[in-house]
Motif scaffolding. Structure first.
Motif, PDB file in Angstrom:
ATOM      1  N   GLY A 292       0.799  -1.211   0.000  1.00 10.64           N
ATOM      2  CA  GLY A 292       0.000   0.000   0.000  1.00 10.64           C
ATOM      3  C   GLY A 292       0.833   1.262   0.000  1.00 10.64           C
ATOM      4  N   TRP A 293       0.182   2.347  -0.309  1.00 10.87           N
ATOM      5  CA  TRP A 293       0.848   3.651  -0.304  1.00 10.87           C
ATOM      6  C   TRP A 293      -0.123   4.695   0.233  1.00 10.87           C
ATOM      7  N   ILE A 294       0.452   5.766   0.741  1.00 12.59           N
ATOM      8  CA  ILE A 294      -0.310   6.897   1.285  1.00 12.59           C
ATOM      9  C   ILE A 294       0.292   8.184   0.741  1.00 12.59           C
ATOM     10  N   ARG A 295      -0.565   9.108   0.377  1.00 10.40           N
ATOM     11  CA  ARG A 295      -0.099  10.414  -0.081  1.00 10.40           C
ATOM     12  C   ARG A 295      -0.759  11.495   0.775  1.00 10.40           C
ATOM     13  N   VAL A 296       0.080  12.326   1.360  1.00 10.17           N
ATOM     14  CA  VAL A 296      -0.395  13.409   2.217  1.00 10.17           C
ATOM     15  C   VAL A 296       0.027  14.734   1.580  1.00 10.17           C
ATOM     16  N   GLU A 297      -0.951  15.587   1.307  1.00 11.92           N
ATOM     17  CA  GLU A 297      -0.681  16.876   0.664  1.00 11.92           C
ATOM     18  C   GLU A 297      -1.278  18.001   1.506  1.00 11.92           C
ATOM     19  N   THR A 298      -0.557  19.093   1.577  1.00  8.79           N
ATOM     20  CA  THR A 298      -1.089  20.320   2.187  1.00  8.79           C
ATOM     21  C   THR A 298      -0.824  21.480   1.234  1.00  8.79           C
ATOM     22  N   SER A 299      -1.753  22.418   1.200  1.00  6.19           N
ATOM     23  CA  SER A 299      -1.617  23.593   0.336  1.00  6.19           C
ATOM     24  C   SER A 299      -2.626  24.634   0.803  1.00  6.19           C
ATOM     25  N   THR A 300      -2.637  25.749   0.107  1.00  5.12           N
ATOM     26  CA  THR A 300      -3.579  26.827   0.396  1.00  5.12           C
ATOM     27  C   THR A 300      -4.419  27.077  -0.844  1.00  5.12           C
ATOM     28  N   VAL A 301      -5.740  27.076  -0.675  1.00  2.00           N
ATOM     29  CA  VAL A 301      -6.678  27.283  -1.776  1.00  2.00           C
ATOM     30  C   VAL A 301      -7.658  28.372  -1.372  1.00  2.00           C
ATOM     31  N   ASP A 302      -7.652  29.463  -2.129  1.00  2.00           N
ATOM     32  CA  ASP A 302      -8.572  30.586  -1.862  1.00  2.00           C
ATOM     33  C   ASP A 302      -8.463  31.083  -0.416  1.00  2.00           C
ATOM     34  N   ALA A 305      -6.643  26.669   4.282  1.00  2.00           N
ATOM     35  CA  ALA A 305      -5.712  25.542   4.323  1.00  2.00           C
ATOM     36  C   ALA A 305      -6.421  24.285   3.823  1.00  2.00           C
ATOM     37  N   ARG A 306      -5.723  23.543   2.961  1.00  2.00           N
ATOM     38  CA  ARG A 306      -6.293  22.313   2.410  1.00  2.00           C
ATOM     39  C   ARG A 306      -5.388  21.130   2.729  1.00  2.00           C
ATOM     40  N   LEU A 307      -5.998  20.053   3.180  1.00  2.00           N
ATOM     41  CA  LEU A 307      -5.295  18.806   3.470  1.00  2.00           C
ATOM     42  C   LEU A 307      -5.934  17.695   2.646  1.00  2.00           C
ATOM     43  N   ILE A 308      -5.100  16.951   1.912  1.00  2.00           N
ATOM     44  CA  ILE A 308      -5.569  15.824   1.112  1.00  2.00           C
ATOM     45  C   ILE A 308      -4.810  14.582   1.561  1.00  2.00           C
ATOM     46  N   VAL A 309      -5.560  13.551   1.939  1.00  2.00           N
ATOM     47  CA  VAL A 309      -4.970  12.264   2.319  1.00  2.00           C
ATOM     48  C   VAL A 309      -5.556  11.207   1.384  1.00  2.00           C
ATOM     49  N   ALA A 310      -4.703  10.630   0.563  1.00  2.00           N
ATOM     50  CA  ALA A 310      -5.128   9.592  -0.381  1.00  2.00           C
ATOM     51  C   ALA A 310      -4.407   8.297  -0.045  1.00  2.00           C
ATOM     52  N   ASN A 311      -5.059   7.173  -0.315  1.00  2.00           N
ATOM     53  CA  ASN A 311      -4.446   5.872  -0.020  1.00  2.00           C
ATOM     54  C   ASN A 311      -4.944   4.834  -1.011  1.00  2.00           C
ATOM     55  N   SER A 312      -4.135   3.807  -1.175  1.00  2.00           N
ATOM     56  CA  SER A 312      -4.570   2.639  -1.922  1.00  2.00           C
ATOM     57  C   SER A 312      -5.412   1.769  -1.003  1.00  2.00           C
ATOM     58  N   GLY A 313      -6.042   0.757  -1.568  1.00  2.00           N
ATOM     59  CA  GLY A 313      -6.853  -0.107  -0.738  1.00  2.00           C
ATOM     60  C   GLY A 313      -8.001  -0.690  -1.521  1.00  2.00           C
ATOM     61  N   PRO A 314      -8.927  -1.339  -0.831  1.00  2.00           N
ATOM     62  CA  PRO A 314     -10.092  -1.910  -1.516  1.00  2.00           C
ATOM     63  C   PRO A 314     -10.994  -0.816  -2.078  1.00  2.00           C
ATOM     64  N   GLU A 315     -11.765  -1.194  -3.085  1.00  2.00           N
ATOM     65  CA  GLU A 315     -12.665  -0.234  -3.706  1.00  2.00           C
ATOM     66  C   GLU A 315     -13.784   0.143  -2.733  1.00  2.00           C
ATOM     67  N   VAL A 316     -14.117   1.419  -2.739  1.00  2.00           N
ATOM     68  CA  VAL A 316     -15.182   1.944  -1.885  1.00  2.00           C
ATOM     69  C   VAL A 316     -16.354   2.358  -2.778  1.00  2.00           C
ATOM     70  N   PRO A 317     -17.523   1.772  -2.614  1.00  2.76           N
ATOM     71  CA  PRO A 317     -18.673   2.181  -3.431  1.00  2.76           C
ATOM     72  C   PRO A 317     -19.002   3.652  -3.208  1.00  2.76           C
ATOM     73  N   ARG A 318     -19.320   4.329  -4.290  1.00  2.69           N
ATOM     74  CA  ARG A 318     -19.597   5.761  -4.168  1.00  2.69           C
ATOM     75  C   ARG A 318     -20.820   6.030  -3.299  1.00  2.69           C
ATOM     76  N   TYR A 319     -21.787   5.111  -3.310  1.00  4.11           N
ATOM     77  CA  TYR A 319     -22.997   5.351  -2.529  1.00  4.11           C
ATOM     78  C   TYR A 319     -22.761   5.201  -1.024  1.00  4.11           C
ATOM     79  N   GLU A 320     -21.595   4.661  -0.620  1.00  7.54           N
ATOM     80  CA  GLU A 320     -21.295   4.513   0.806  1.00  7.54           C
ATOM     81  C   GLU A 320     -20.344   5.586   1.320  1.00  7.54           C
ATOM     82  N   ILE A 321     -20.055   6.588   0.483  1.00  9.43           N
ATOM     83  CA  ILE A 321     -19.106   7.631   0.896  1.00  9.43           C
ATOM     84  C   ILE A 321     -19.618   8.375   2.125  1.00  9.43           C
ATOM     85  N   GLU A 322     -20.871   8.804   2.097  1.00  4.69           N
ATOM     86  CA  GLU A 322     -21.401   9.550   3.232  1.00  4.69           C
ATOM     87  C   GLU A 322     -21.577   8.667   4.462  1.00  4.69           C
ATOM     88  N   THR A 323     -21.724   7.367   4.251  1.00  6.19           N
ATOM     89  CA  THR A 323     -21.913   6.463   5.387  1.00  6.19           C
ATOM     90  C   THR A 323     -20.697   6.440   6.301  1.00  6.19           C
TER      91      THR A 323
END
Length: 378
Positions: A292-302, A305-323
């Protein structure tokens, strides 16, 4: 008409009423003037009397009478036509002025409603404005009653949420003491020299269960604290917070990519550190072992402060995002896992609560190929 704003509809209504009143006034004026103007029947034969006095011939009398009647008719028609045309032009000019005045009057009349709308909008966007009230001044009319009813509703909601947070905090504090006592007793029992292997194994299992319960209580306390309004804010940099958290969180052989640009913001340092920690721990926990891998990004938008954390892993159904942002809710494949490996279901709930307390937001999106991308704006 349904697509027009209330202010535009009121303006059209006022203008239509003024138009109708002006048209009626112009019609009444026309009728009154028309009745007051001299009519040809009154003057017919008048030239005959004058002709007898001056001993004019009959032909001349008739010619003069005809010319006089034509002049009277011309003056009458010109007067009425001028009244209609100039009155209509004046009415149109006044209608333009009346429409502008109607727009201003409608805006003034709707100003209390705009105040209610602005307050509701601030509460909806901030998510932490339940302490705010409209407190509308003025006579006790329909708008004042609406504003007072809205304030009463906010007060009841505020008391309800405060009571809920106090209950969670008090219950969590009350549960900490027996759990700490249980942990001490179990540790004492398994560290005795005469403890059997079965007793030690059972004690270790109880310690794991106890540790999970302690983490649950800590999570509930953090959720209750993060749902409270942030009163004191400290300037900090999310990039520094991420660097500190990445050093303390075990990665389990996951590859970590750091793209940490300056991301200054104002907030509670403890809560924001917990936000970053929960996101990174969630990315580590739901990842592909050894690959697996993890990507952590920070920046400034408008300016935020913006923080983005992305990772590999099993697929997540879009309909369960809010869950996954709901308390005690986990994805379906985790519900059957072992107690020791299952999550508490509070991590991302705490993340969203902390972001909302800082007037920010958190969104998530599934990655193509598996994994998740979580973005937090503070």
């Amino acid at each position: 008409m349904k697509r027009l704003t209330i202010r535009a509809r009121l303006t059209l209504l006022y203008t239509a009423l003024f138009t109708a009143a002006g048209a009626v006034l112009l019609a009444v004026t026309y009728v009154l003037v028309e009745r007051q103007l001299p009519k040809t029947a009154v003057f017919k034969g008048a030239t005959g009397i004058a002709g007898e006095a001056f001993q004019l011939p009959m032909e001349d009398r008739q010619a003069i009478d005809k010319i006089f009647v034509q002049q009277i008719d011309s003056v009458r028609e010109t007067t009425l036509t001028t009244l209609l045309t100039q009155g209509g032009v004046a009415l149109l000019l006044i209608l333009g002025i009346a429409a502008a005045l109607a727009w201003l009057v409608a805006g003034k009349a709707l100003q209390p409603l705009q105040q209610i709308t602005d307050t509701a909008s601030r509460i909806a966007h901030s998510g932490r404005g339940l302490h705010e009230r409209i407190a509308l001044d003025g006579p006790r009319d329909e708008v004042k009653q609406l504003a007072d009813s809205f304030d009463q509703m906010l007060a009841r909601l505020d008391n309800s949420f405060d009571g809920q947070r106090r209950f969670v905090a008090n219950a969590s504090h009350e549960l900490r003491t027996p759990l700490a006592l249980n942990r001490a007793l179990v540790e004492l029992a398994i560290t005795r020299s005469g403890a059997s292997p079965d007793a030690q194994q059972l004690g270790e299992a109880l310690l794991k269960v106890n540790e999970r319960h302690e983490k649950l209580i800590d999570g509930l306390l953090m959720l209750a604290d993060s749902e409270s309004e942030i009163t004191e804010r400290t300037p900090l940099d999310l990039a520094d917070v991420c660097e500190h958290v990445l050093k303390s969180v075990p990665m389990h052989a996951s590859r970590v990519t750091r793209l940490l640009e300056p991301a200054p913001c104002h907030g509670d340092p403890v809560l924001l550190e917990r936000l970053v920690q929960n996101l990174i721990e969630n990315a580590v926990k739901h990842n592909v072992p050894q690959e697996g891998w993890i990507r952590v990004e920070t920046s400034t938008v408008d300016g935020r402060a913006r923080l983005i954390v992305a990772n590999s892993g099993p697929e997540v159904p879009r309909y369960e995002i809010e869950t996954i942002f709901l308390p005690f809710r986990r994805l379906g494949q985790e519900r059957a896992g072992a107690i020791a490996t299952r999550g508490l279901g509070l991590g991302l709930s705490i993340v969203r609560a902390i972001a909302t307390a800082h007037s920010g937001k958190v969104t998530a999106a599934p990655r193509s190929g598996g994994g998740l991308v979580v973005t937090a704006l503070i």
